[in-house]
Motif scaffolding. Sequence first.
Motif, PDB file in Angstrom:
ATOM      1  N   GLN A 874       0.709  -1.239   0.174  1.00  0.00           N
ATOM      2  CA  GLN A 874      -0.255   0.220   0.860  1.00  0.00           C
ATOM      3  C   GLN A 874       0.857   1.315  -0.458  1.00  0.00           C
ATOM      4  O   GLN A 874       0.536   2.252  -0.695  1.00  0.00           O
ATOM      5  CB  GLN A 874      -1.045  -0.256   1.251  1.00  0.00           C
ATOM      6  CG  GLN A 874      -2.226  -0.791   1.838  1.00  0.00           C
ATOM      7  CD  GLN A 874      -1.529  -2.644   1.979  1.00  0.00           C
ATOM      8  OE1 GLN A 874      -0.220  -2.857   2.108  1.00  0.00           O
ATOM      9  NE2 GLN A 874      -2.433  -2.720   1.912  1.00  0.00           N
ATOM     10  N   TRP A 896      -1.814  -6.160   7.265  1.00  0.00           N
ATOM     11  CA  TRP A 896      -2.389  -4.693   7.055  1.00  0.00           C
ATOM     12  C   TRP A 896      -3.706  -3.969   6.907  1.00  0.00           C
ATOM     13  O   TRP A 896      -3.810  -2.780   7.661  1.00  0.00           O
ATOM     14  CB  TRP A 896      -2.471  -4.952   5.058  1.00  0.00           C
ATOM     15  CG  TRP A 896      -1.654  -5.118   4.582  1.00  0.00           C
ATOM     16  CD1 TRP A 896      -0.105  -5.026   4.801  1.00  0.00           C
ATOM     17  CD2 TRP A 896      -1.650  -6.449   3.300  1.00  0.00           C
ATOM     18  NE1 TRP A 896       0.306  -6.028   3.714  1.00  0.00           N
ATOM     19  CE2 TRP A 896      -0.189  -5.965   3.022  1.00  0.00           C
ATOM     20  CE3 TRP A 896      -2.953  -7.152   2.994  1.00  0.00           C
ATOM     21  CZ2 TRP A 896      -0.266  -7.520   2.071  1.00  0.00           C
ATOM     22  CZ3 TRP A 896      -2.435  -7.962   1.736  1.00  0.00           C
ATOM     23  CH2 TRP A 896      -1.112  -7.875   1.846  1.00  0.00           C
ATOM     24  N   ASP A 897      -4.047  -4.969   8.261  1.00  0.00           N
ATOM     25  CA  ASP A 897      -4.951  -3.756   9.387  1.00  0.00           C
ATOM     26  C   ASP A 897      -4.470  -3.078  10.391  1.00  0.00           C
ATOM     27  O   ASP A 897      -5.483  -2.966  11.313  1.00  0.00           O
ATOM     28  CB  ASP A 897      -6.472  -5.180   9.583  1.00  0.00           C
ATOM     29  CG  ASP A 897      -6.960  -5.186   8.161  1.00  0.00           C
ATOM     30  OD1 ASP A 897      -7.178  -4.010   7.658  1.00  0.00           O
ATOM     31  OD2 ASP A 897      -7.373  -6.168   8.128  1.00  0.00           O
ATOM     32  N   THR A 901       0.503   0.247   9.805  1.00  0.00           N
ATOM     33  CA  THR A 901       0.047   0.209   9.046  1.00  0.00           C
ATOM     34  C   THR A 901      -0.721   1.032   7.916  1.00  0.00           C
ATOM     35  O   THR A 901      -0.713   0.959   6.621  1.00  0.00           O
ATOM     36  CB  THR A 901       0.084  -1.652   8.012  1.00  0.00           C
ATOM     37  OG1 THR A 901      -0.663  -1.786   8.742  1.00  0.00           O
ATOM     38  CG2 THR A 901       1.349  -2.234   8.551  1.00  0.00           C
ATOM     39  N   LYS A 902      -2.500   1.000   9.387  1.00  0.00           N
ATOM     40  CA  LYS A 902      -3.155   1.765   8.362  1.00  0.00           C
ATOM     41  C   LYS A 902      -2.848   3.213   8.836  1.00  0.00           C
ATOM     42  O   LYS A 902      -3.952   4.343   8.079  1.00  0.00           O
ATOM     43  CB  LYS A 902      -4.433   1.515   8.967  1.00  0.00           C
ATOM     44  CG  LYS A 902      -4.871   0.183   8.675  1.00  0.00           C
ATOM     45  CD  LYS A 902      -6.329  -0.153   8.904  1.00  0.00           C
ATOM     46  CE  LYS A 902      -6.405  -0.552  10.549  1.00  0.00           C
ATOM     47  NZ  LYS A 902      -7.890  -0.594  10.613  1.00  0.00           N
ATOM     48  N   ARG A 903      -2.194   4.108   9.341  1.00  0.00           N
ATOM     49  CA  ARG A 903      -1.937   4.508   9.731  1.00  0.00           C
ATOM     50  C   ARG A 903      -1.457   5.924   7.748  1.00  0.00           C
ATOM     51  O   ARG A 903      -1.352   5.223   7.069  1.00  0.00           O
ATOM     52  CB  ARG A 903       0.086   5.513  10.430  1.00  0.00           C
ATOM     53  CG  ARG A 903      -0.637   5.817  11.215  1.00  0.00           C
ATOM     54  CD  ARG A 903       1.017   5.909  11.738  1.00  0.00           C
ATOM     55  NE  ARG A 903       1.645   5.157  11.669  1.00  0.00           N
ATOM     56  CZ  ARG A 903       3.409   5.278  10.898  1.00  0.00           C
ATOM     57  NH1 ARG A 903       3.498   6.634  10.621  1.00  0.00           N
ATOM     58  NH2 ARG A 903       4.018   4.426  10.831  1.00  0.00           N
ATOM     59  N   ASN A 904      -2.543   7.127   7.448  1.00  0.00           N
ATOM     60  CA  ASN A 904      -2.019   7.804   5.975  1.00  0.00           C
ATOM     61  C   ASN A 904      -0.918   8.901   6.160  1.00  0.00           C
ATOM     62  O   ASN A 904      -0.976   8.957   5.168  1.00  0.00           O
ATOM     63  CB  ASN A 904      -3.077   8.542   5.997  1.00  0.00           C
ATOM     64  CG  ASN A 904      -3.884   8.970   6.900  1.00  0.00           C
ATOM     65  OD1 ASN A 904      -3.329   9.987   8.314  1.00  0.00           O
ATOM     66  ND2 ASN A 904      -4.803   9.665   7.055  1.00  0.00           N
TER      67      ASN A 904
END
Lengths: 1002, 105
Positions: A874, A896-897, A901-904
Amino acid sequence: MQINRLNHGGNIDRNQVLSFQFNGMTYQGYQGDTLASALLANGVNVVGRSFKYSRPRGIMTADAQEPNAIFQIGTNASTIPNPRATQTPLYDNLVASSTNGWPNVEFDMMAGIGKLGGAMMPPGFYYKTFMYPQSMWMNYEKLIRKGAGLGRSPMTADPDRYDTMHHHCDVMIIGGGVAGIMAALNAAQTGANVIICDEQEQLGGQTLSSTETVNDITATQWLSQQIEQLRKQENILVLSRSTTFGYYDHNLIGINQRCTDHLGEHVPHSTRQRVHKVRAKQIVLATGAHERPLVYGNNDIPGCMLANAISTYIQCYAVIPGNKLVLMTTNDSAYQAAIDWHDAGRQVMAIIDTRPKTDSAIIQQAQNKGINIIFSHAVIEVQGSKRVNSVNIAPINNTGDNVIGPAINIVCDTVASSGGWSPVLHLSSHLGQKPLWRDDIIGFVPGQNDLLNCGAVSGKYALLSVIEDGIATGGKAAELSGFERLTDLPIPDIIPQITAAPMALFHVPHIQTTSRAPKQFVDYQNDVTAAAIELANREGFESIEHVKRYTALGFGTDQGKLGNINGIAITAKSLAKTIPETGTTIFRPMYTPTTMGALAGAHVKQLFAPARFTAMHQWHLQHGAEFEDVGQWKRPWYFPKNGESMQQALLRECLATRNSVGILDASTLGKIDIQGKDAREFLNRIYTNAWSKLGIGKCRYGVMCKEDGMIFDDGVTSCINDHHFIMTTTTGGAAGVLQWLELWHQTEWPELEVYFTSVTDHWTTMTISGPNSRKVLQKVCQDDVSKQALPFMSWIDATVAGVKARIFRISFTGELSFEINVPANLGLSVWQHIMDAGAEFEITPYGTETMHILRAEKGFIIVGQDTDGSVTPQDLDMNWVISPNKSFSCIGKRSWDRIDTKRNDRKQMVGLKAKDTNQVLPEGAQIVLDPQQKLPMTMVGHVTSSYFSACLGYSFALALVKSGTSRYGETVYLPQANGQIYEAEICSPIFYDPKGERQHVE
Amino acid sequence: MLQIHCPYCQEYREEEEFSYAGQAHIERPSEPESLTDQEWAQYLFFRKNPRGLHHEMWYHIHGCKQFFNVCRHTVTYQIISSYKIGDRPELEQSKAVDKESINAN
């Protein structure tokens, strides 16, 4: 003139005169001498200068303990720093020099400073004095090191050859003294395979200088018989001049055999040194014991020696290192030195025995020879400068703590001392076992471990008990290694001697306090005195490990063999503890310094690390390629023509590929053949995308992640048939990927029927790329390679230049590309055919650098360059490579959840265009948003790939920038170390042909 | 340098032939999506670092290319057993054994 050479005796050959050089002077010795015995024979008193005070120093010992006679041996490329002269066999034309002393050891500039500064150089002197200013330390250090003189390493390539041998034996015996010899003989008679090694030139150890009688012959004659027996025995390997330098896990030992060092400086066509790695069923330590000196005032003046060394020099080398001897001892064994001295015809002034009056056989013997013995006395200090000229002796109390009467002076030139014996247990503690103190022998012995100990190392010193112990231990060792113990060898006849108990004395008292008495040296090489140790104790250094580090006790190239136990004893006394409470420091390999050459063995030059070459390597060489190391592979980097610079070559290669056709040797790409009915399912689990529907003859790009969701490899995998796939990996990642596949298959999914085979070396791969690539291919291939027959991301079986091939239509340049795979043996021939066919299109070979530029123009990543183990698919804006609906949760998916790893605001891949279009941004440069910010600036990312593009006409880069995908169009700054700040604009990472039309040309 | 018994080759071989492959007996959760972040993190990141017996995997990389388990003492480096993937260790980690071996050192 060998003024100290006796006319008879010794194991030397008086007919073979050898001449040698020491510190520029020429001397003569005999075959059989060590460098030390030859120097003593010539009456050389000063052999070095001490580390801190630059005091003159002479030869102290005859063994591995030697702290002073540590020399630079040999010249130029074959020189060795720091061998001990006592263990250096003399050869003709040997060249040696002291490792310290400037301008020379006889007249030393530093000595003035040493005398002046002596009282002002306490332990921690360097730490305390050279601390400030901190920036100056580098300069101080250079001067200190020059003064210290720890030897010089050769400055040119080593001309000698070294190698390594591996052995597996039943019984390994370390030490070729009488204990080891008897152990070897007794073990070998059971049929066990035995190796015995000894660090000295000759086997025999202490017994070589014995004057006892065994079986009615002299001990040395009896010893020769045993050694002869040893050499006759077929199942015993005897290694002399072979030092066991380390004891390692699971009964492995390392031995350094000096094969030719005794023959000359450089012996052509032979192995100079050989390391033997021996894995033994049972190891026997028969390393003997080292004599301990006593610590007394000015005990470092040349002429002060170990008692036992004197016997060795007289008996083995017929060298008597002086005229008038005073011997100080705490025990019986040292009497032998005075008796040998007397028998050699020189004068023994007195034996100073620190014990209250006592009696024993050897004391009787000395008295019968008319030697003056003075009990309850000690040598409290020595006078002299470059040689002893007299000693002061004084009465001491029964515990050896105090001087209890006035001193008297005795004229002499040699002082021998003995404080008893220390078992040579170093190897026994290499794996961390602490030695044990034994009051009865006043010494440490090896702690409990897997080794068997025999002879002096286990505290047995009398010849008879050593022989008995050797025989018994040899039998036991054979038994433990699985052999049936036979009747032991007979014990020879030796008349036991009546002995008197030794006295525990280490540090001889002086009339004055330790700090005011003349210097009493404990560690000679590092100039650590008794006063320095006491001072360290007063300053709060109580742990023996701290004392060692603060005073530098035992830190020299001699590793403190001579002084460690005395240092421990002094610490114990000053802290009012016992020696076992104080403990010892840990011994570590190497036992004595080992040359780097021996350790490297034959693993040098091209044998240092394997290099891998492709089938076309010779062609690349002939066409002037510059090479790049990629893993073990040698890959062409670029092909400069007619004196082109690298940049010129790259511009040409890039344009030729984009405008006509280029060719790349891609053989190094990892190729893994995957077969089995569950191959497809396996790929589903290991890759982020789906493989269920990939048709036969089709190819697909895939990304592999670790379980933490981070990318670790990528490549194209093609379907050969439903149960057969071929996977490509990055060049550097091939081995790691194979291991990764095996790991998951073997440990988690053994129920899947799938097999992996590395076929990287089986195939030669050449990629032709560019608008004319199909035209070139059609000239050497009759098969249909049209857009319809061989569409993008598919492959066919075909014949190329008469060779069965697989052609894959995949592209890493963005151009029309064909990857041609042929069996490796035929690779070069096919390559040449293609080069010929491509001549009319000016087919241009290109290397890894052009490949990097072309792929970066397309925004294609290189794993390991644009990713670093902290990058998810991503982050690279590669959501298209993830199949969210697979039934199996593939490796990495769950991660990835995770919140992280979800930080934008994760670092995301972007393109960068430098404001100055000719400026190639440095790879690795940090990116900031505000160039005015005070240091330390907030760094938001870094450049991962950066090039000048011939096709675009400007420089460009790929970078990882926080929230990068939402920052297109923003300006960022790249501050440099020199203060310059580059400016760049964030843009899409796809610079060239963003719609991907070029790979579809007709 | 260790001497390791490969349970597949049935021979003692030098450590040079093997590579270390981390803690043994970590099972991949069968339904990763059903785990909380914390539970997933436990599986991902948390490893034992015992002073005493440790069960670990080794890979016979320059040999049969098989992974296998080794029970090794991290203080003495003594290898108590080596056994195939899927087998259970003969000796489970025991506090008593650990204590004893630490005292011995």
